[in-house]
Scaffold this active site. Sequence first.
Site, PDB file in Angstrom:
ATOM      1  N   GLU A 204      44.977  23.418  29.638  1.00  0.00           N
ATOM      2  CA  GLU A 204      44.648  23.476  28.210  1.00  0.00           C
ATOM      3  C   GLU A 204      43.793  24.705  27.891  1.00  0.00           C
ATOM      4  O   GLU A 204      42.949  25.116  28.696  1.00  0.00           O
ATOM      5  CB  GLU A 204      43.845  22.230  27.787  1.00  0.00           C
ATOM      6  CG  GLU A 204      44.554  20.916  28.015  1.00  0.00           C
ATOM      7  CD  GLU A 204      43.659  19.706  27.800  1.00  0.00           C
ATOM      8  OE1 GLU A 204      44.199  18.607  27.606  1.00  0.00           O
ATOM      9  OE2 GLU A 204      42.414  19.855  27.844  1.00  0.00           O
TER      10      GLU A 204
ATOM     11  N   ARG B 139      41.775   8.874  32.724  1.00  0.00           N
ATOM     12  CA  ARG B 139      40.434   8.719  32.164  1.00  0.00           C
ATOM     13  C   ARG B 139      39.463   8.193  33.213  1.00  0.00           C
ATOM     14  O   ARG B 139      39.821   7.334  34.020  1.00  0.00           O
ATOM     15  CB  ARG B 139      40.478   7.791  30.952  1.00  0.00           C
ATOM     16  CG  ARG B 139      41.330   8.351  29.813  1.00  0.00           C
ATOM     17  CD  ARG B 139      41.534   7.348  28.686  1.00  0.00           C
ATOM     18  NE  ARG B 139      42.326   7.958  27.624  1.00  0.00           N
ATOM     19  CZ  ARG B 139      43.647   7.962  27.588  1.00  0.00           C
ATOM     20  NH1 ARG B 139      44.333   7.390  28.579  1.00  0.00           N
ATOM     21  NH2 ARG B 139      44.296   8.539  26.592  1.00  0.00           N
TER      22      ARG B 139
ATOM     23  N   GLN C 202      37.972  12.850  31.094  1.00  0.00           N
ATOM     24  CA  GLN C 202      39.351  12.815  31.552  1.00  0.00           C
ATOM     25  C   GLN C 202      39.661  13.967  32.487  1.00  0.00           C
ATOM     26  O   GLN C 202      38.896  14.931  32.589  1.00  0.00           O
ATOM     27  CB  GLN C 202      40.307  12.820  30.358  1.00  0.00           C
ATOM     28  CG  GLN C 202      40.100  13.977  29.393  1.00  0.00           C
ATOM     29  CD  GLN C 202      40.883  13.771  28.103  1.00  0.00           C
ATOM     30  OE1 GLN C 202      41.923  14.403  27.911  1.00  0.00           O
ATOM     31  NE2 GLN C 202      40.392  12.907  27.227  1.00  0.00           N
TER      32      GLN C 202
ATOM     33  N   HIS D   7      36.468  16.710  32.223  1.00  0.00           N
ATOM     34  CA  HIS D   7      35.961  17.278  30.984  1.00  0.00           C
ATOM     35  C   HIS D   7      35.933  16.209  29.895  1.00  0.00           C
ATOM     36  O   HIS D   7      36.579  15.164  30.003  1.00  0.00           O
ATOM     37  CB  HIS D   7      36.806  18.466  30.523  1.00  0.00           C
ATOM     38  CG  HIS D   7      38.239  18.123  30.217  1.00  0.00           C
ATOM     39  ND1 HIS D   7      39.171  17.864  31.197  1.00  0.00           N
ATOM     40  CD2 HIS D   7      38.905  17.993  29.035  1.00  0.00           C
ATOM     41  CE1 HIS D   7      40.337  17.591  30.644  1.00  0.00           C
ATOM     42  NE2 HIS D   7      40.207  17.654  29.333  1.00  0.00           N
TER      43      HIS D   7
ATOM     44  N   HIS E 129      43.412  16.021  34.225  1.00  0.00           N
ATOM     45  CA  HIS E 129      44.864  16.153  34.147  1.00  0.00           C
ATOM     46  C   HIS E 129      45.418  16.637  35.480  1.00  0.00           C
ATOM     47  O   HIS E 129      44.748  17.378  36.218  1.00  0.00           O
ATOM     48  CB  HIS E 129      45.254  17.124  33.041  1.00  0.00           C
ATOM     49  CG  HIS E 129      44.632  16.811  31.717  1.00  0.00           C
ATOM     50  ND1 HIS E 129      44.780  15.592  31.096  1.00  0.00           N
ATOM     51  CD2 HIS E 129      43.847  17.558  30.887  1.00  0.00           C
ATOM     52  CE1 HIS E 129      44.116  15.599  29.952  1.00  0.00           C
ATOM     53  NE2 HIS E 129      43.542  16.773  29.813  1.00  0.00           N
TER      54      HIS E 129
END
Length: 389
Positions: free
Chosen positions: A133, A275, A96, A256, A98
């Site tokens: 993240e 994804r 995925q 990642h 972001h």
Amino acid sequence: MYLLAGAVRRYSWGSTTLVQQLLGRPVDGRPIAEVWMGAHPDDPSVADGGGRRVPLDELVATQPEAMLGPAVLARTGPRLPYLAKILAAANALSIQVHPTMAQADAGFAAEERRGVSLDDPSRSYRDRFHKPEIVYALTPFELLSGLREPEQAAKLVAELGVPALNPLIALLREDASDPHRGALTWLLAQRGRGAVWVDEAAASAKDGVGARPELEIVHTLAQQFPGDPGLLAPLLLNQERLEPGQALYTAPGTLHAYLSGMAIEVMAASDNVLRAGLTSKHVDVDEVLAITDFTPRLTGFLRPARLAPGVVDFSAPVTDLGLSVITPRAGERLAGPEDGPRIAVCVEGEVQLTAGDVRRLLPGEAVFVPHVDGAMTVSGNGTVVVARV
């Protein structure tokens, strides 16, 4: 200070033992993948402030300055800007990526104009926020993160000895301007075509187990996701292992995938996940290619800043989130983050948190410490992970 009841999510990739053992719950064969600790509107924690139970997002919305502090409120508005999770993977999560804040804002607006419902499985942007993240390992934690150097990736793919992969190898070696963009474009185009090479690559990786660790992961992914071209991800992305106490930062745009292990994850409070493989869910090829950073780079391990004996801080290059680890021993009292909204979760031993009042925490228990409660201290004999801005 508010005791938090986190939202439990039982995705199929979750572990049947790790979170259960941390929380002291029965091991009943059912997976627990994530425990959400935060104010995300999809599944907010319930905050207990002395008998009054209220969803944390409602608490923040009704008392934003007291909960967040004036600086955070001015910067992010009346919302908790991060979400903390206990995450435990027995099987791999999807590959995925972001978006940045600008990409999320543009993508969300475009889907709104097209009338795509927020609960449509094909929706890519569910809010206007980015999703950087930090992951902090509680057990050995295996993952893929960021792109390898193209020649290294080409050599690993070539070792499979599958002639149908020669176009992919050529793209990695001969596209001087943007080799990984071409490689990922080719790979995403293979989805849903029933490509015979996927089974051939899986068989070759099985034969090569023991020769290279990357081939062992390819073999494992082929078993978990039969027929998925994403099984080549360990050959294109950096393979990493976090030991307990290590942390990693994933920037927007970074491809990642988490493979196995348990960790605390602190992320911007967003549900924007695009994804690229190892999934039965929607793959938005155009958007994955549009937002991915195709620059090869090493994985973003975070260097711990030791603020004092027993106090370690991990900072990310964003203002939304950070993470501190506080480990008092033999009853000593240590200082934690002084202000802003904080979520503290005990991951080992037994501790006491003091901020406004006093709370005793056992492993798996968490509290929300609002800005108005002021500085926090931690005492006892254990370890607390604190999510913060």
